[in-house]
Design a protein around this motif. Sequence first.
Motif, PDB file in Angstrom:
ATOM      1  N   LYS A 249      50.839  27.820  53.303  1.00 29.67           N
ATOM      2  CA  LYS A 249      49.779  27.262  52.470  1.00 29.67           C
ATOM      3  C   LYS A 249      48.573  28.190  52.469  1.00 29.67           C
ATOM      4  CE  LYS A 249      50.925  22.409  53.207  1.00 29.67           C
ATOM      5  NZ  LYS A 249      50.441  21.130  53.734  1.00 29.67           N
ATOM      6  N   LEU A 250      48.007  28.400  51.294  1.00 32.36           N
ATOM      7  CA  LEU A 250      46.803  29.224  51.170  1.00 32.36           C
ATOM      8  C   LEU A 250      45.559  28.368  51.333  1.00 32.36           C
ATOM      9  CD1 LEU A 250      47.883  31.457  48.182  1.00 32.36           C
ATOM     10  CD2 LEU A 250      47.636  32.157  50.559  1.00 32.36           C
ATOM     11  N   GLY A 251      44.461  29.004  51.658  1.00 30.81           N
ATOM     12  CA  GLY A 251      43.198  28.297  51.833  1.00 30.81           C
ATOM     13  C   GLY A 251      42.555  27.921  50.511  1.00 30.81           C
ATOM     14  N   SER A 252      41.620  27.004  50.585  1.00 33.07           N
ATOM     15  CA  SER A 252      40.854  26.620  49.403  1.00 33.07           C
ATOM     16  C   SER A 252      40.126  27.832  48.853  1.00 33.07           C
ATOM     17  CB  SER A 252      39.834  25.534  49.757  1.00 33.07           C
ATOM     18  OG  SER A 252      40.480  24.375  50.208  1.00 33.07           O
ATOM     19  N   GLY A 253      39.979  27.870  47.553  1.00 36.80           N
ATOM     20  CA  GLY A 253      39.267  28.980  46.939  1.00 36.80           C
ATOM     21  C   GLY A 253      39.624  29.125  45.477  1.00 36.80           C
ATOM     22  N   VAL A 254      39.066  30.141  44.870  1.00 39.95           N
ATOM     23  CA  VAL A 254      39.323  30.433  43.462  1.00 39.95           C
ATOM     24  C   VAL A 254      40.333  31.568  43.397  1.00 39.95           C
ATOM     25  CG1 VAL A 254      38.318  31.192  41.274  1.00 39.95           C
ATOM     26  CG2 VAL A 254      37.032  29.649  42.776  1.00 39.95           C
ATOM     27  N   TYR A 255      41.370  31.381  42.595  1.00 41.68           N
ATOM     28  CA  TYR A 255      42.420  32.360  42.392  1.00 41.68           C
ATOM     29  C   TYR A 255      42.469  32.706  40.905  1.00 41.68           C
ATOM     30  CZ  TYR A 255      43.788  31.158  47.103  1.00 41.68           C
ATOM     31  OH  TYR A 255      43.780  30.958  48.462  1.00 41.68           O
ATOM     32  N   VAL A 256      42.715  33.964  40.617  1.00 42.85           N
ATOM     33  CA  VAL A 256      42.766  34.440  39.229  1.00 42.85           C
ATOM     34  C   VAL A 256      44.221  34.518  38.794  1.00 42.85           C
ATOM     35  CG1 VAL A 256      42.264  36.397  37.714  1.00 42.85           C
ATOM     36  CG2 VAL A 256      40.632  35.739  39.483  1.00 42.85           C
ATOM     37  N   TRP A 257      44.500  34.050  37.575  1.00 41.13           N
ATOM     38  CA  TRP A 257      45.854  34.167  37.049  1.00 41.13           C
ATOM     39  C   TRP A 257      45.857  35.066  35.822  1.00 41.13           C
ATOM     40  CZ3 TRP A 257      46.584  32.611  32.047  1.00 41.13           C
ATOM     41  CH2 TRP A 257      45.701  31.690  31.514  1.00 41.13           C
ATOM     42  N   TRP A 258      47.011  35.690  35.596  1.00 41.26           N
ATOM     43  CA  TRP A 258      47.227  36.581  34.467  1.00 41.26           C
ATOM     44  C   TRP A 258      48.637  36.294  33.958  1.00 41.26           C
ATOM     45  CZ3 TRP A 258      51.046  40.451  34.538  1.00 41.26           C
ATOM     46  CH2 TRP A 258      51.041  41.301  33.453  1.00 41.26           C
TER      47      TRP A 258
ATOM     48  N   THR B 127      44.200  35.491  30.691  1.00 40.78           N
ATOM     49  CA  THR B 127      43.745  35.402  32.074  1.00 40.78           C
ATOM     50  C   THR B 127      42.875  34.169  32.247  1.00 40.78           C
ATOM     51  OG1 THR B 127      41.758  36.721  31.685  1.00 40.78           O
ATOM     52  CG2 THR B 127      43.734  37.910  32.365  1.00 40.78           C
ATOM     53  N   GLY B 128      42.710  33.772  33.486  1.00 39.41           N
ATOM     54  CA  GLY B 128      41.857  32.629  33.790  1.00 39.41           C
ATOM     55  C   GLY B 128      41.752  32.487  35.299  1.00 39.41           C
ATOM     56  N   ASP B 129      41.193  31.366  35.725  1.00 38.70           N
ATOM     57  CA  ASP B 129      41.100  31.127  37.161  1.00 38.70           C
ATOM     58  C   ASP B 129      41.448  29.685  37.463  1.00 38.70           C
ATOM     59  OD1 ASP B 129      38.518  29.508  37.234  1.00 38.70           O
ATOM     60  OD2 ASP B 129      37.815  31.364  36.324  1.00 38.70           O
ATOM     61  N   ILE B 130      41.826  29.465  38.701  1.00 40.26           N
ATOM     62  CA  ILE B 130      42.190  28.136  39.160  1.00 40.26           C
ATOM     63  C   ILE B 130      41.563  27.926  40.536  1.00 40.26           C
ATOM     64  CG2 ILE B 130      44.361  28.966  40.141  1.00 40.26           C
ATOM     65  CD1 ILE B 130      45.552  26.219  39.376  1.00 40.26           C
TER      66      ILE B 130
ATOM     67  N   PHE C 228      46.423  35.980  41.724  1.00 44.83           N
ATOM     68  CA  PHE C 228      45.820  36.914  42.676  1.00 44.83           C
ATOM     69  C   PHE C 228      44.772  36.219  43.537  1.00 44.83           C
ATOM     70  CE2 PHE C 228      46.951  39.066  38.782  1.00 44.83           C
ATOM     71  CZ  PHE C 228      47.622  40.194  39.199  1.00 44.83           C
ATOM     72  N   ASP C 229      44.627  36.672  44.783  1.00 49.60           N
ATOM     73  CA  ASP C 229      43.539  36.180  45.624  1.00 49.60           C
ATOM     74  C   ASP C 229      42.267  36.975  45.324  1.00 49.60           C
ATOM     75  OD1 ASP C 229      43.724  38.610  47.003  1.00 49.60           O
ATOM     76  OD2 ASP C 229      44.718  37.748  48.754  1.00 49.60           O
ATOM     77  N   ARG C 230      41.203  36.681  46.041  1.00 49.33           N
ATOM     78  CA  ARG C 230      39.909  37.316  45.742  1.00 49.33           C
ATOM     79  C   ARG C 230      39.878  38.805  46.047  1.00 49.33           C
ATOM     80  NH1 ARG C 230      35.884  34.784  50.285  1.00 49.33           N
ATOM     81  NH2 ARG C 230      37.286  35.051  52.059  1.00 49.33           N
ATOM     82  N   TRP C 231      40.867  39.296  46.796  1.00 46.71           N
ATOM     83  CA  TRP C 231      40.941  40.726  47.103  1.00 46.71           C
ATOM     84  C   TRP C 231      41.890  41.463  46.154  1.00 46.71           C
ATOM     85  CZ3 TRP C 231      41.087  37.018  51.027  1.00 46.71           C
ATOM     86  CH2 TRP C 231      39.918  36.918  51.777  1.00 46.71           C
ATOM     87  N   GLY C 232      42.489  40.729  45.226  1.00 48.94           N
ATOM     88  CA  GLY C 232      43.382  41.341  44.251  1.00 48.94           C
ATOM     89  C   GLY C 232      44.837  41.397  44.662  1.00 48.94           C
ATOM     90  N   ALA C 233      45.188  40.799  45.785  1.00 49.85           N
ATOM     91  CA  ALA C 233      46.586  40.771  46.218  1.00 49.85           C
ATOM     92  C   ALA C 233      47.346  39.696  45.439  1.00 49.85           C
ATOM     93  CB  ALA C 233      46.676  40.490  47.715  1.00 49.85           C
ATOM     94  N   VAL C 234      48.558  39.998  45.045  1.00 45.88           N
ATOM     95  CA  VAL C 234      49.393  39.028  44.336  1.00 45.88           C
ATOM     96  C   VAL C 234      49.873  37.980  45.337  1.00 45.88           C
ATOM     97  CG1 VAL C 234      51.510  38.691  43.012  1.00 45.88           C
ATOM     98  CG2 VAL C 234      50.137  40.742  42.639  1.00 45.88           C
TER      99      VAL C 234
END
Length: 65
Positions: free
Chosen positions: A32-41, A58-61, A7-13
Amino acid sequence: DFQMRIFDRWGAVVYESTDPAEGWDGRRKGSKLGSGVYVWWATYTVIENDKPREVSETGDISLIK
């Protein structure tokens, strides 16, 4: 059974897979997505004492260009 979502920071898959061998290349629908933190589940099934048990993690990348 296996399912993973990122998921991105807005919760979109931005990524989804049911193949545990498939990796994410930092793209969403080919772009390509921008640099940032993404959450995985992820959820998957393990067998313990001959009985299936569902595991959810869950975690983040950090994606860095």
